[in-house]
Design a protein around this motif. Structure first.
Motif, PDB file in Angstrom:
ATOM      1  N   UNK B  70     -70.461  -8.657  -5.768  1.00 20.44           N
ATOM      2  CA  UNK B  70     -69.537  -8.255  -4.717  1.00 20.44           C
ATOM      3  C   UNK B  70     -69.569  -9.224  -3.548  1.00 20.44           C
ATOM      4  N   UNK B  71     -70.599 -10.052  -3.485  1.00 20.19           N
ATOM      5  CA  UNK B  71     -70.752 -10.925  -2.329  1.00 20.19           C
ATOM      6  C   UNK B  71     -70.253 -12.343  -2.540  1.00 20.19           C
ATOM      7  N   UNK B  72     -69.856 -12.681  -3.760  1.00 22.70           N
ATOM      8  CA  UNK B  72     -69.351 -14.036  -4.000  1.00 22.70           C
ATOM      9  C   UNK B  72     -67.925 -13.942  -4.541  1.00 22.70           C
ATOM     10  N   UNK B  73     -67.136 -15.008  -4.335  1.00 19.78           N
ATOM     11  CA  UNK B  73     -65.745 -14.957  -4.805  1.00 19.78           C
ATOM     12  C   UNK B  73     -65.689 -14.892  -6.330  1.00 19.78           C
ATOM     13  N   UNK B  75     -63.526 -16.190  -8.140  1.00 21.15           N
ATOM     14  CA  UNK B  75     -63.184 -17.521  -8.656  1.00 21.15           C
ATOM     15  C   UNK B  75     -64.443 -18.337  -8.912  1.00 21.15           C
ATOM     16  N   UNK B 119     -68.253  -3.389  -8.954  1.00 26.81           N
ATOM     17  CA  UNK B 119     -67.448  -2.569  -8.042  1.00 26.81           C
ATOM     18  C   UNK B 119     -67.373  -1.120  -8.532  1.00 26.81           C
ATOM     19  N   UNK B 261     -60.189  -3.943  -3.178  1.00 24.56           N
ATOM     20  CA  UNK B 261     -59.597  -5.229  -2.863  1.00 24.56           C
ATOM     21  C   UNK B 261     -60.595  -6.216  -2.302  1.00 24.56           C
ATOM     22  N   UNK B 262     -61.824  -5.827  -2.225  1.00 22.73           N
ATOM     23  CA  UNK B 262     -62.817  -6.728  -1.665  1.00 22.73           C
ATOM     24  C   UNK B 262     -63.176  -7.806  -2.664  1.00 22.73           C
ATOM     25  N   UNK B 263     -62.223  -8.600  -2.997  1.00 22.99           N
ATOM     26  CA  UNK B 263     -62.481  -9.578  -4.045  1.00 22.99           C
ATOM     27  C   UNK B 263     -61.504 -10.720  -3.881  1.00 22.99           C
ATOM     28  N   UNK B 264     -61.972 -11.885  -4.312  1.00 19.61           N
ATOM     29  CA  UNK B 264     -61.038 -13.005  -4.304  1.00 19.61           C
ATOM     30  C   UNK B 264     -61.258 -13.848  -5.531  1.00 19.61           C
TER      31      UNK B 264
END
Lengths: 233, 264
Positions: B70-73, B75, B119, B261-264
């Motif tokens: 959860x703490x890293x992108x 991608x 998540x 949505x806490x994700x990239x």
């Protein structure tokens, strides 16, 4: 070469990674005023009495929250580019502007963050009891002062958890900008791993830095929330 | 004139020529999302149990897992899997799994599954924590076994609380699946990029956006409908489910769209 030399040796890649990390932070920090500010404006417009305006703002939020962030970035990036090209065509060659990738990235992130944060602002605007602004009005304050002096100071505390959440999303979302040729942390890691054929090492290093950012922001967030909630049950 | 204007924004010839490509891409997107969200869901319950365990041997690694994913992108995680696998190819070949990591499709499923499991695990954990302790105590007093308490007392109530955030997580994994395009997979986003590279017609991005939007809106409406149906019995005695979620999952409070949505 050992992993230590690759990272920290005389020809190590740490400087590039750190430079990238700085760009990542700069992207996120520069997005905050436009993204969060834009979100607040959107939220206020959603509460306006003008129906078409309300619908337009809702449509904006629905659109940018309903599509992938990556797609939103591309739409803003290529959309801006073609808009600038059009303007250049109209005004003649002399006026041509090349879109700086960093600026484009900040704009694109702001567009998305504004959509996300407008909902947070909206919820916190609704949490301020109507009696507050009524009382302020009856004291003779004009609409601008009612908002700036009475409503706005009460928003922060309620909005903080949601905004903090968006901030952590934002920090990770900056990695998408690496696809637009901005030398952020992730792209720096990509460069390093291409040059050394050691992707595991460099992507792990990048992940560790992102993780550090997340943990730091998490700590800052809970500190700010504790502070903001002092005096509340 | 209107026709010209409409043609500028939505070029119908483009849809005629490349519509099939978008549909093919949509199929890949659907496959990736369906497989990874189901696998992630299966992983989430054991993960939540490990997180809540009193034994640090279980809870510490689970916490590390959740914090990392959860703490890293996403991608970055995807690059780690996709490019990282190439680096340890001899090893992967020797244990007979290279065919899996060679394929961008499987790499995406692998990365997305691990990510969404983190998540979803936190969602399940929060939902279980939301069930009042007295419920478990009462069930124990009645002499129910641990399995029965979990199956008949805790989970039915927890899943109702988890429903909304799980729906948000599904929407968010659909949106995140667009990252697959960056590692060459021709999903909806990948096909869109392909068409853009060939035609330089910007409107293809708008078509793709409309497709994504239609899917996420449909799911969000389906979830509203499901939640209304499933929480009908709560309306009289308890606040609606959305209000129940609020105090538990601080991050999801302000509005429903967030949790995932806490994700990239």
């Amino acid at each position: 070469m050992g992993w230590f030399d690759l990272l920290f040796g005389p020809d190590g890649w740490t400087p590039l990674l750190l430079k990238g990390a700085l760009i990542t932070v700069a992207l996120a920090v520069n997005t905050v005023p436009f993204g969060f500010g834009g979100g607040l404006v959107l939220a206020l417009l959603k509460l306006s009495r003008n129906r078409p305006l309300r619908i337009a703002c809702d449509a904006y939020t629905t659109f940018f929250r309903g599509i992938p962030d990556l797609l939103a970035l591309f739409i803003v990036y290529f959309g801006l580019q073609s808009l600038l090209n059009k303007l250049g065509q109209i005004t003649g060659e002399a006026w041509r502007i090349e879109l700086n990738a960093f600026v484009a990235g900040v704009i694109a992130l702001s567009v998305v963050v504004a959509a996300y944060s407008s909902e947070v602002w909206l919820a916190s605007l609704k949490s301020v009891p109507p009696g507050q602004s009524e009382a302020a009005k009856s004291l003779g304050l004009d609409a601008r002062r009612v908002f700036l002096l009475v409503v706005l100071p009460q928003l922060g505390r309620v909005a903080l958890p949601g905004l903090g959440n968006i901030w952590t999303i934002l920090v990770k979302d900056t990695s998408l900008i690496s696809t637009l040729a901005v030398m952020d942390l992730l792209r720096a890691a990509s460069e390093a791993s291409r040059a050394t054929t050691r992707p595991l090492l460099f992507y792990s290093a990048a992940a560790a830095i992102y993780l550090l950012f997340s943990i730091l922001s998490g700590g800052a967030q809970s500190y700010l929330e504790r502070r903001a909630n002092q005096g509340y049950a | 004139m209107w026709h010209d204007l409409a043609g500028f924004v939505f070029n119908l010839d483009l849809l005629n020529n490349y519509g099939m490509r978008l549909l093919q891409g949509l199929r890949i997107t659907a496959e990736v999302v369906a497989i990874s969200s189901v696998l992630g869901f299966l992983l989430s319950y054991p993960l939540a149990c490990a997180r809540m365990s009193d034994n640090p041997l279980f809870s510490a690694p689970a916490l590390a897992y959740v914090t990392f994913f959860r703490g890293t992108p996403l991608l970055c995680q995807l690059y780690l899997v996709y490019y990282g696998a190439g680096e340890v190819r001899p090893f992967l070949t020797s244990i007979g799994v290279w065919w899996f990591f060679r394929d961008a499709f499987y790499c995406c499923i692998f990365a997305f599954t691990l990510n969404t499991a983190a998540y979803q695990g936190e969602i399940i954990r929060g939902a279980i924590a939301a069930v009042p302790k007295e419920q478990v105590a009462a069930a124990q007093a009645l002499g129910l076994s641990r399995y029965r308490i979990a199956r008949h007392v805790v989970l039915p109530q927890a899943m109702l609380v988890a429903l909304r955030p799980l729906g948000n997580e599904l929407i968010s994994i659909i949106k995140a699946s667009a990252l697959a395009a960056i590692v060459t997979l021709l999903d909806l986003m990948g096909q869109t990029r392909f068409v853009f590279a060939r035609t330089f017609d910007f409107s293809i991005y708008l078509y793709a956006a409309l497709i994504y939007l239609a899917i996420t809106e449909a799911i969000s409406r389906l979830w509203n409908w499901m939640e209304r149906g499933l929480s009908r019995h709560l309306v009289v005695t308890a606040p609606p489910v959305a209000a129940v979620i609020t105090p538990v999952m601080r991050n999801t409070v302000e509005n429903r769209g967030y949790v995932g949505q806490a994700r990239a």
